[in-house]
Design a protein around this motif. Structure first.
Motif, PDB file in Angstrom:
ATOM      1  N   LEU A  60       0.700  -1.350  -0.112  1.00  0.00           N
ATOM      2  CA  LEU A  60       0.018  -0.151   0.004  1.00  0.00           C
ATOM      3  C   LEU A  60       0.817   0.968   0.006  1.00  0.00           C
ATOM      4  O   LEU A  60       1.809   1.415   0.794  1.00  0.00           O
ATOM      5  N   ASP A  61       0.303   2.342  -0.791  1.00  0.00           N
ATOM      6  CA  ASP A  61       1.049   3.527  -0.662  1.00  0.00           C
ATOM      7  C   ASP A  61      -0.035   4.552  -0.490  1.00  0.00           C
ATOM      8  O   ASP A  61      -0.565   5.147  -1.426  1.00  0.00           O
ATOM      9  N   GLY A  62      -0.599   4.598   0.869  1.00  0.00           N
ATOM     10  CA  GLY A  62      -1.562   5.494   1.374  1.00  0.00           C
ATOM     11  C   GLY A  62      -1.932   5.091   2.630  1.00  0.00           C
ATOM     12  O   GLY A  62      -1.318   4.441   3.507  1.00  0.00           O
ATOM     13  N   ASP A  63      -3.365   5.032   2.752  1.00  0.00           N
ATOM     14  CA  ASP A  63      -4.062   4.797   4.021  1.00  0.00           C
ATOM     15  C   ASP A  63      -4.872   3.428   3.899  1.00  0.00           C
ATOM     16  O   ASP A  63      -5.549   3.223   2.875  1.00  0.00           O
ATOM     17  N   ILE A  64      -5.183   2.845   5.167  1.00  0.00           N
ATOM     18  CA  ILE A  64      -6.236   1.759   4.830  1.00  0.00           C
ATOM     19  C   ILE A  64      -7.055   1.727   6.068  1.00  0.00           C
ATOM     20  O   ILE A  64      -6.489   2.098   7.388  1.00  0.00           O
ATOM     21  N   VAL A 113     -12.948  -3.382   4.219  1.00  0.00           N
ATOM     22  CA  VAL A 113     -11.447  -2.851   4.172  1.00  0.00           C
ATOM     23  C   VAL A 113     -11.611  -1.977   2.981  1.00  0.00           C
ATOM     24  O   VAL A 113     -11.988  -2.039   1.905  1.00  0.00           O
ATOM     25  N   THR A 114     -11.098  -0.628   3.630  1.00  0.00           N
ATOM     26  CA  THR A 114     -11.149   0.615   2.618  1.00  0.00           C
ATOM     27  C   THR A 114      -9.642   1.007   2.327  1.00  0.00           C
ATOM     28  O   THR A 114      -8.882   1.388   3.135  1.00  0.00           O
ATOM     29  N   ILE A 115      -9.290   1.013   1.188  1.00  0.00           N
ATOM     30  CA  ILE A 115      -7.822   1.388   0.855  1.00  0.00           C
ATOM     31  C   ILE A 115      -8.028   2.685  -0.051  1.00  0.00           C
ATOM     32  O   ILE A 115      -8.957   3.103  -0.988  1.00  0.00           O
ATOM     33  N   THR A 116      -7.276   3.973   0.560  1.00  0.00           N
ATOM     34  CA  THR A 116      -7.373   5.131  -0.020  1.00  0.00           C
ATOM     35  C   THR A 116      -5.715   5.407  -0.627  1.00  0.00           C
ATOM     36  O   THR A 116      -4.930   5.996   0.413  1.00  0.00           O
ATOM     37  N   PRO A 117      -5.295   5.145  -1.609  1.00  0.00           N
ATOM     38  CA  PRO A 117      -4.007   5.435  -2.067  1.00  0.00           C
ATOM     39  C   PRO A 117      -4.088   7.071  -2.105  1.00  0.00           C
ATOM     40  O   PRO A 117      -4.520   7.588  -2.437  1.00  0.00           O
ATOM     41  N   LYS A 118      -2.475   7.222  -1.924  1.00  0.00           N
ATOM     42  CA  LYS A 118      -2.083   8.532  -2.468  1.00  0.00           C
ATOM     43  C   LYS A 118      -2.581   9.012  -3.824  1.00  0.00           C
ATOM     44  O   LYS A 118      -2.860  10.216  -4.067  1.00  0.00           O
ATOM     45  N   GLN A 119      -2.543   8.199  -4.452  1.00  0.00           N
ATOM     46  CA  GLN A 119      -2.572   8.491  -5.989  1.00  0.00           C
ATOM     47  C   GLN A 119      -3.721   7.252  -6.574  1.00  0.00           C
ATOM     48  O   GLN A 119      -3.215   6.084  -6.099  1.00  0.00           O
ATOM     49  N   GLY A 120      -4.492   7.842  -7.368  1.00  0.00           N
ATOM     50  CA  GLY A 120      -5.722   6.595  -7.883  1.00  0.00           C
ATOM     51  C   GLY A 120      -6.833   6.641  -6.953  1.00  0.00           C
ATOM     52  O   GLY A 120      -7.270   7.507  -5.949  1.00  0.00           O
TER      53      GLY A 120
END
Length: 282
Positions: A60-64, A113-120
């Motif tokens: 992951l490159d961001g938050d989860i 499960v929520t994935i919030t990437p820095k980009q995308g």
């Protein structure tokens, strides 16, 4: 035990990867200001270890955010994590705890499960709770979302003076599925011998050697895991401004506004003068 680290490892001659997380001080910091019943602490500790493993698995490159929602005594349990292995967690209850099993605590519900990437784009996966453990539900999530066989082990050791949690995971690599399946089954048999005492007492290198001494295992440098709440008076002030003038004026008339962080239990006090200053920023 190497405290508060995530370890990634690969098998040189097997189509399987793995992760190990060991938590101590960071878990104590998260639980310090909460008076959760013991079964609730155990669930939250397991969820922290699982979130750490899941974050590393996704690269992951961001938050989860890993959340459990149910109709049992625990209405909501969540751990938020980042690609830097920083986490915070919270549990919300709606009834007294009357049992200790996963289903006693959660009842029927869902894992989100929520994935919030820095980009995308943001991604959210939702599955019904499976079996009577967090591990069985997470293994079902991996089977659905990544379609890769995954074996997960979660452990807790919650003492009055000191709390610890650990997690261990094996996952098939997305290559040569026939060989990977056989490799995975062999390594799971060895991993099933892992004991709670070993995962809490042995450093990562010794633990992997004990389990897989006949395998060539590449162990990568550890990544520190830490509890970081992230709350601040400035963030609370921004939230208050978003409430609007009428609500702020109501609190000025009441003589104060207090905001309590549900993650670290820190209280932020806003006096009438503080609130008036916020009005002037609007």
């Amino acid at each position: 035990m190497n405290s508060d680290n995530l370890f990634r490892f690969l098998f040189q001659n097997r189509n399987v990867r793995g992760e190990l997380v060991q938590l101590a001080d960071s878990l104590d910091q998260m639980l310090l200001h909460h008076d959760y019943p013991q079964p609730v602490k155990q669930l939250l500790a397991e969820l922290v270890a699982a979130t750490s493993l899941l974050t590393a698995t996704l690269k992951l490159d961001g938050d989860i955010a890993v959340q459990i929602q149910g109709d049992g005594p625990i209405r909501f349990a969540a751990v938020n994590g980042t690609d830097q292995q920083q986490f915070r967690g919270v549990v919300r209850m709606q009834a007294e705890i009357s049992g200790e099993s996963f289903r006693d605590l959660i009842g029927e519900g869902y894992l989100l499960v929520t994935i919030t990437p820095k980009q995308g784009e943001r991604y959210q996966g939702i599955i019904p709770l499976s079996g009577d453990s967090l591990t069985s539900t997470l293994e079902a999530y991996f089977a659905q979302s990544e379609q890769l066989p995954t074996r997960l082990y979660l452990y807790t050791d919650l003492q009055a003076a000191h709390c610890r949690a650990a997690g261990f995971m094996l996952q098939v690599l997305p290559v040569d599925q026939q060989k990977a399946k056989a490799d995975f089954e062999d390594l799971v048999m060895l991993s099933d011998t892992l004991s709670k005492d070993e995962i809490f007492s042995l450093p990562a290198e010794q633990l992997l050697y004990r389990l897989f001494h006949q395998e060539e295992v590449e162990l990568f440098a550890p990544q520190p895991v830490s509890f970081v709440c992230g709350c601040s008076k400035e963030k609370c002030a921004s939230a208050i401004i978003s409430l609007g003038r009428d609500i702020i004026n109501e609190h000025i008339a009441e003589g104060k506004l207090d905001i309590n962080c549900e993650y670290c239990n820190k209280n932020y006090h806003f006096s009438p003068d503080d609130l008036t200053a916020l009005l002037q920023q609007m």
